[in-house]
Design an enzyme around this catalytic site. Structure first.
Site, PDB file in Angstrom:
ATOM      1  N   HIS A  31       4.364  -3.502   0.194  1.00 64.46           N
ATOM      2  CA  HIS A  31       4.964  -2.698  -0.879  1.00 64.46           C
ATOM      3  C   HIS A  31       6.031  -1.761  -0.299  1.00 64.46           C
ATOM      4  CE1 HIS A  31       4.911  -0.224  -4.639  1.00 64.46           C
ATOM      5  NE2 HIS A  31       5.214   0.738  -3.779  1.00 64.46           N
ATOM      6  N   GLU A  32       5.645  -1.013   0.722  1.00 60.88           N
ATOM      7  CA  GLU A  32       6.579  -0.061   1.332  1.00 60.88           C
ATOM      8  C   GLU A  32       7.725  -0.779   2.032  1.00 60.88           C
ATOM      9  OE1 GLU A  32       6.431   2.950   0.577  1.00 60.88           O
ATOM     10  OE2 GLU A  32       4.426   2.995  -0.290  1.00 60.88           O
TER      11      GLU A  32
ATOM     12  N   HIS B 265      10.593  -1.146  -0.368  1.00 65.20           N
ATOM     13  CA  HIS B 265      11.420   0.054  -0.435  1.00 65.20           C
ATOM     14  C   HIS B 265      12.305   0.172   0.808  1.00 65.20           C
ATOM     15  CE1 HIS B 265       9.404   1.449  -3.971  1.00 65.20           C
ATOM     16  NE2 HIS B 265       8.255   1.723  -3.381  1.00 65.20           N
TER      17      HIS B 265
END
Length: 343
Positions: A17-18, A21
């Site tokens: 997920h990170e 980003h």
């Protein structure tokens, strides 16, 4: 063992997920100050290329710190110096990467085990499907307007829409489509109302077919999450039915214990299946317009794109702080329920 596996599985999903980003931030020339796994005090870390990569004490959550909350920082390379569309892409990337990860898991699982098709293999006596003329070999295509590609889709719809009956079922026979109105019926000995049809047809679709049916399986998990949220909002299920970190650890341990006798491959596939659910769930929930989540930030960015003027940072910050506080309260309640279920 369940705790260790749950931490590793959840950590991998959070990192992915990170990573979404992080990669989109780098692609847009945004400075990333810190990339962390976990919460709380830093255990270990290293500065690499302007970013501090670290592991923190509490093994839940993670962060990609880009200075997005510092509205006064509009220096070169800062988050707030970039166009609104660049910032939207960075914030959306985390949930999107979770959905991509879930799709990858689905492709691997279908490639390894196949999928259960919607072709009917038997029609049970005494049920509405028999009375409506359905036959073995018919392929169910839709239920109440929702396309179905897997037998899981059929089970999910009947489970999460028990009051939307009779079901308008579109099925295919010899290349022609027909429609039947099927009312679930609970006969003696049944644990719940049934349509009266079963499928035991498993297919192995090959590499490209696995990619296609991997999308259908991802769609199933997205529908699963959305339908569960709808039932929560409408009161069909309660907060006591939700699970947090403690509940996840308990489920992971159950999955491991049940798969262990079948060997390492069975353990991996079963944990991957549960990981698919977690990753898809995280992706969908993070896209909801809830303050403090990625979806809440996207709402403010979309408003900025429409009105071509940023919402005052102090007002946005207050909204996110209130959302974060409510999420913490919800987490405490869910964790309490999880602990009580253990006793």
């Amino acid at each position: 063992m369940g705790i260790i596996i749950a931490i590793l599985l959840f950590s991998f999903i959070i990192i992915f997920h990170e990573l979404g980003h992080f990669l989109l931030a780098k692609a847009n020339g945004i400075r990333v100050d810190e990339f962390s796994l976990g919460l709380g005090p830093t255990l270990i870390g290293k500065q690499i290329g302007g970013t501090f990569f670290c592991i923190k004490l509490l093994p839940f959550g993670g962060a990609c710190m880009m200075g997005e909350d510092d509205a006064d920082d509009t220096s070169e390379g800062s988050f707030n110096s970039k166009s609104v569309w660049a910032r939207i892409s960075v914030i959306a990337a985390g949930p999107v990467f979770n959905l991509i990860l879930a799709w990858i898991f689905c492709v691997i699982l279908i490639g390894a085990t196949g999928y259960q098709s919607t072709e009917i293999t038997s029609v049970l006596d005494g049920y509405s499907a028999q009375e409506e003329g359905l036959q073995p070999g018919d392929v169910i295509k839709e239920i109440n307007g929702r396309n179905v590609h897997l037998w899981d889709d059929v089970r999910l719809y009947t489970l999460t829409h028990p009051n939307d009956t009779p079901y308008e079922v579109v099925y295919e026979r010899d290349g022609e489509e027909y429609t039947a109105m099927i009312e679930p019926r609970q006969l003696e000995g049944d644990g719940s109302p049934l349509l009266g049809v079963t499928s035991e047809n498993f297919e192995r679709p090959g590499v490209f077919g696995s990619m296609q049916y991997g999308m259908y399986k991802l769609k199933y998990w997205i529908n699963y999450t959305v339908d569960s949220l709808r039932m929560l909002v409408t009161g069909q299920v309660g907060i006591k039915d939700m699970s947090g970190p403690v509940g996840i650890v308990n489920v992971v341990d159950d999955v491991y214990q049940s798969a262990a006798p079948a060997g390492v491959l069975a353990i991996i596939l079963n944990l991957m299946n549960f990981g698919t659910f977690l990753s898809a769930n995280l992706g969908v929930v993070n896209l909801l317009p809830i303050p403090a989540l990625d979806g809440g930030r996207l709402v403010f960015l979309i408003i900025e794109a429409v009105r071509r003027k940023r919402v005052p940072p102090e007002k946005e910050g207050m909204v996110h702080f209130a959302g974060f506080a409510l999420l913490m309260v919800l987490m405490v309640v869910v964790m309490y329920n999880d602990i009580m279920k253990l006793f």
